[in-house]
Motif scaffolding. Structure first.
Motif, PDB file in Angstrom:
ATOM      1  N   VAL A 133      -8.367  73.053  43.317  1.00  0.00           N
ATOM      2  CA  VAL A 133      -7.373  72.109  42.688  1.00  0.00           C
ATOM      3  C   VAL A 133      -5.988  72.300  43.367  1.00  0.00           C
ATOM      4  O   VAL A 133      -5.586  73.328  43.525  1.00  0.00           O
ATOM      5  CB  VAL A 133      -7.072  72.518  41.077  1.00  0.00           C
ATOM      6  N   GLY A 134      -5.348  71.118  43.764  1.00  0.00           N
ATOM      7  CA  GLY A 134      -4.070  71.017  44.593  1.00  0.00           C
ATOM      8  C   GLY A 134      -3.106  70.581  43.795  1.00  0.00           C
ATOM      9  O   GLY A 134      -3.379  70.374  42.609  1.00  0.00           O
ATOM     10  N   GLU A 135      -1.978  70.327  44.355  1.00  0.00           N
ATOM     11  CA  GLU A 135      -0.604  69.863  43.527  1.00  0.00           C
ATOM     12  C   GLU A 135      -0.896  68.319  43.272  1.00  0.00           C
ATOM     13  O   GLU A 135      -0.951  67.800  41.972  1.00  0.00           O
ATOM     14  CB  GLU A 135       0.638  70.050  44.449  1.00  0.00           C
ATOM     15  N   GLY A 136      -0.882  67.532  44.374  1.00  0.00           N
ATOM     16  CA  GLY A 136      -0.767  66.175  43.951  1.00  0.00           C
ATOM     17  C   GLY A 136      -0.800  65.463  45.516  1.00  0.00           C
ATOM     18  O   GLY A 136      -0.819  66.035  46.540  1.00  0.00           O
ATOM     19  N   PRO A 137      -1.080  64.168  45.401  1.00  0.00           N
ATOM     20  CA  PRO A 137      -1.356  63.472  46.819  1.00  0.00           C
ATOM     21  C   PRO A 137      -0.004  63.462  47.774  1.00  0.00           C
ATOM     22  O   PRO A 137       0.941  63.250  47.050  1.00  0.00           O
ATOM     23  CB  PRO A 137      -1.824  61.867  46.453  1.00  0.00           C
ATOM     24  N   GLY A 138      -0.272  63.452  48.997  1.00  0.00           N
ATOM     25  CA  GLY A 138       0.927  63.476  49.706  1.00  0.00           C
ATOM     26  C   GLY A 138       0.535  61.762  50.289  1.00  0.00           C
ATOM     27  O   GLY A 138      -0.077  61.008  49.857  1.00  0.00           O
ATOM     28  N   ARG A 139       1.370  61.612  51.535  1.00  0.00           N
ATOM     29  CA  ARG A 139       1.225  60.138  52.300  1.00  0.00           C
ATOM     30  C   ARG A 139      -0.061  60.053  52.396  1.00  0.00           C
ATOM     31  O   ARG A 139      -0.539  58.648  52.026  1.00  0.00           O
ATOM     32  CB  ARG A 139       2.272  60.161  53.207  1.00  0.00           C
ATOM     33  N   ASP A 140      -0.775  60.524  53.257  1.00  0.00           N
ATOM     34  CA  ASP A 140      -2.084  60.182  53.478  1.00  0.00           C
ATOM     35  C   ASP A 140      -3.111  60.046  52.440  1.00  0.00           C
ATOM     36  O   ASP A 140      -4.011  59.017  52.593  1.00  0.00           O
ATOM     37  CB  ASP A 140      -2.938  61.308  54.547  1.00  0.00           C
ATOM     38  N   GLU A 141      -3.150  60.802  51.429  1.00  0.00           N
ATOM     39  CA  GLU A 141      -3.957  60.744  50.371  1.00  0.00           C
ATOM     40  C   GLU A 141      -3.486  59.529  49.502  1.00  0.00           C
ATOM     41  O   GLU A 141      -4.762  58.904  49.089  1.00  0.00           O
ATOM     42  CB  GLU A 141      -3.675  61.839  49.336  1.00  0.00           C
ATOM     43  N   ASP A 142      -2.238  59.297  49.220  1.00  0.00           N
ATOM     44  CA  ASP A 142      -1.983  58.016  48.713  1.00  0.00           C
ATOM     45  C   ASP A 142      -2.667  56.427  49.708  1.00  0.00           C
ATOM     46  O   ASP A 142      -2.684  55.713  48.750  1.00  0.00           O
ATOM     47  CB  ASP A 142      -0.210  58.019  48.656  1.00  0.00           C
ATOM     48  N   GLU A 193      -7.936  59.290  48.625  1.00  0.00           N
ATOM     49  CA  GLU A 193      -8.670  60.700  48.318  1.00  0.00           C
ATOM     50  C   GLU A 193      -7.858  61.740  48.641  1.00  0.00           C
ATOM     51  O   GLU A 193      -6.979  62.051  49.529  1.00  0.00           O
ATOM     52  CB  GLU A 193      -9.807  60.449  49.625  1.00  0.00           C
ATOM     53  N   PRO A 194      -8.181  62.791  47.836  1.00  0.00           N
ATOM     54  CA  PRO A 194      -7.566  64.077  48.099  1.00  0.00           C
ATOM     55  C   PRO A 194      -7.300  64.678  49.348  1.00  0.00           C
ATOM     56  O   PRO A 194      -8.853  64.900  49.758  1.00  0.00           O
ATOM     57  CB  PRO A 194      -7.748  64.728  46.897  1.00  0.00           C
ATOM     58  N   PHE A 195      -6.604  65.391  49.829  1.00  0.00           N
ATOM     59  CA  PHE A 195      -6.606  66.572  50.924  1.00  0.00           C
ATOM     60  C   PHE A 195      -7.214  65.811  52.129  1.00  0.00           C
ATOM     61  O   PHE A 195      -8.505  66.136  52.683  1.00  0.00           O
ATOM     62  CB  PHE A 195      -7.229  67.912  50.673  1.00  0.00           C
ATOM     63  N   VAL A 196      -6.602  64.656  52.634  1.00  0.00           N
ATOM     64  CA  VAL A 196      -7.289  64.217  53.904  1.00  0.00           C
ATOM     65  C   VAL A 196      -6.237  64.017  54.984  1.00  0.00           C
ATOM     66  O   VAL A 196      -6.604  63.717  55.906  1.00  0.00           O
ATOM     67  CB  VAL A 196      -7.589  62.755  53.700  1.00  0.00           C
ATOM     68  N   ALA A 222      -9.673  68.105  43.471  1.00  0.00           N
ATOM     69  CA  ALA A 222      -8.977  67.287  42.639  1.00  0.00           C
ATOM     70  C   ALA A 222      -7.417  67.742  42.770  1.00  0.00           C
ATOM     71  O   ALA A 222      -7.332  69.006  43.257  1.00  0.00           O
ATOM     72  CB  ALA A 222      -9.267  67.312  41.202  1.00  0.00           C
ATOM     73  N   ASN A 223      -6.554  67.382  42.127  1.00  0.00           N
ATOM     74  CA  ASN A 223      -5.238  67.669  42.229  1.00  0.00           C
ATOM     75  C   ASN A 223      -4.434  67.629  40.883  1.00  0.00           C
ATOM     76  O   ASN A 223      -4.964  67.376  39.701  1.00  0.00           O
ATOM     77  CB  ASN A 223      -4.281  66.785  42.798  1.00  0.00           C
ATOM     78  N   VAL A 224      -3.541  68.272  40.527  1.00  0.00           N
ATOM     79  CA  VAL A 224      -2.796  68.340  39.267  1.00  0.00           C
ATOM     80  C   VAL A 224      -2.145  67.048  38.612  1.00  0.00           C
ATOM     81  O   VAL A 224      -2.474  66.467  37.756  1.00  0.00           O
ATOM     82  CB  VAL A 224      -1.570  69.281  39.140  1.00  0.00           C
ATOM     83  N   LEU A 258      -2.987  80.508  48.552  1.00  0.00           N
ATOM     84  CA  LEU A 258      -1.731  79.930  49.145  1.00  0.00           C
ATOM     85  C   LEU A 258      -2.077  78.594  49.568  1.00  0.00           C
ATOM     86  O   LEU A 258      -3.207  78.146  49.622  1.00  0.00           O
ATOM     87  CB  LEU A 258      -1.276  80.550  50.392  1.00  0.00           C
ATOM     88  N   HIS A 259      -1.244  77.414  49.343  1.00  0.00           N
ATOM     89  CA  HIS A 259      -1.695  76.103  49.640  1.00  0.00           C
ATOM     90  C   HIS A 259      -1.767  75.903  51.080  1.00  0.00           C
ATOM     91  O   HIS A 259      -0.980  76.503  52.040  1.00  0.00           O
ATOM     92  CB  HIS A 259      -0.334  75.284  49.044  1.00  0.00           C
ATOM     93  N   PRO A 260      -2.635  75.006  51.663  1.00  0.00           N
ATOM     94  CA  PRO A 260      -2.878  74.940  52.985  1.00  0.00           C
ATOM     95  C   PRO A 260      -1.807  74.234  53.613  1.00  0.00           C
ATOM     96  O   PRO A 260      -1.525  74.599  54.781  1.00  0.00           O
ATOM     97  CB  PRO A 260      -3.641  73.735  53.071  1.00  0.00           C
TER      98      PRO A 260
HETATM   99  N1  URA Z   1      -1.692  68.685  49.153  1.00  0.00           N
HETATM  100  C1  URA Z   1      -2.237  68.357  47.865  1.00  0.00           C
HETATM  101  O1  URA Z   1      -1.968  69.364  46.962  1.00  0.00           O
HETATM  102  N2  URA Z   1      -3.121  67.666  47.480  1.00  0.00           N
HETATM  103  C2  URA Z   1      -3.551  66.689  48.241  1.00  0.00           C
HETATM  104  O2  URA Z   1      -4.408  65.800  48.060  1.00  0.00           O
HETATM  105  C3  URA Z   1      -3.163  66.813  49.532  1.00  0.00           C
HETATM  106  C4  URA Z   1      -2.009  67.630  49.803  1.00  0.00           C
END
Ligand code: URA
Length: 277
Positions: free
Chosen positions: A132-141, A145-148, A173-175, A247-249
């Motif tokens: 579980v991550g935080e939320g989409p960034g630019r690429d994900e938006d 897809e999460p974490f791309v 997934a993300n929060v 820790l977050h990537p």
């Molecule tokens: N960081 C996040 O927390 N989630 C993503 O999907 C991408 C980057």
């Protein structure tokens, strides 16, 4: 360029090179070459994989019957809320597809207007392991897809090269499901709107272990204000599921020297899942 500028540039280059070498060492020596497979023995990763797709886990709650999942929500249903505050269609969703359709073209918070795609989640609906991550960034938006993006590539390396799993073996997934403007931190009202979706995703997937990536995921799921630096590396519980904060990537991209801490956390997760290295 003055001699001082040249000196500063050289120092910056040396620093960048050192970070890069450290990152390669941490990733390469430890994650890439981590698992020497035992001849003829199915790897634990393979066993984790072989349990995948549609094999119901005995301890799973029975899925909600398809007939109980509303096909389309009326205006009135959108507003119906359970005792926990989640909408009835969200609570009733027994599969990720049903949940995704219950969320629909979400306009429940102010992030809706700025998004390209709602980023729901990706992976194995029966995964033992959920990130579980935080939320989409630019690429994900942009890709939905999460974490791309760059942080996502690092997460993928942790999964594939470190844990010897495939991205499709786990669930990610993300929060929050929509990108905040300029990647700012999610705000409390946005988290509150989106959290029922993540909660239901976790209930549907029923992973054995959740890895919470970074402060927002860890603090939100644990209802804690403790800094991630103190939460990480220790087991916690989210509604009966073992949860490891790490820790977050994206932080690791800026602080590659701390990859060794994440590797320590990942090793604990692998041990919990009975995976060999
Ligand atoms: N960081 C996040 O927390 N989630 C993503 O999907 C991408 C980057």
């Amino acid at each position: 360029m003055t001699p001082a500028d040249q000196q500063a540039e050289l120092s910056a280059l040396v620093r960048a090179l050192r970070d890069h070498v450290e990152a390669e060492r941490d990733l390469g020596a430890r994650w890439f070459a981590a698992a020497a497979p035992v001849p003829n023995a199915p790897s634990t990763a393979a066993r984790v994989r072989s349990r995948d797709i549609a094999a119901p886990r005995p301890d799973r709650a029975p899925p909600v019957a398809a007939s109980a999942v509303p096909r389309a929500r009326t205006e009135a249903q959108v507003g119906e809320r359970s005792a926990t505050g989640a909408e009835s269609a969200v609570v009733a969703a027994g599969t990720l597809a049903a949940l995704s359709s219950a969320i629909g073209d979400c306009r429940r918070c102010k992030l809706a207007g700025g998004r390209t795609h709602l980023v729901f989640g990706v992976g194995n609906e029966n995964a033992d392991l959920m990130f579980v991550g935080e939320g989409p960034g630019r690429d994900e938006d942009l890709q939905g897809e999460p974490f791309v993006g760059r942080a996502g590539q690092l997460l993928t390396e942790i999964i594939t090269k470190g844990m010897k799993l495939r991205r499709e073996d786990v669930y990610i997934a993300n929060v929050i499901k929509c990108r905040p403007p300029n990647n700012r931190n999610p705000e409390p009202d946005e988290i509150a709107s989106c959290l029922p979706f993540l909660e239901r995703q976790i209930e549907i997937v029923r992973p054995r272990v959740i890895v919470a990536l970074g402060k927002f995921a860890a603090q939100t799921l644990l209802g804690s204000a403790t800094p991630i630096t103190r939460l990480r590396g220790h087991w916690h519980t989210y509604r009966g599921v073992k949860l490891m904060p790490t820790l977050h990537p994206a932080y690791l991209l800026r602080n590659p020297g701390d990859k060794r801490l994440v590797w320590e956390d990942v090793k604990q997760v692998m041990a919990e899942l009975g995976m060999s290295r």
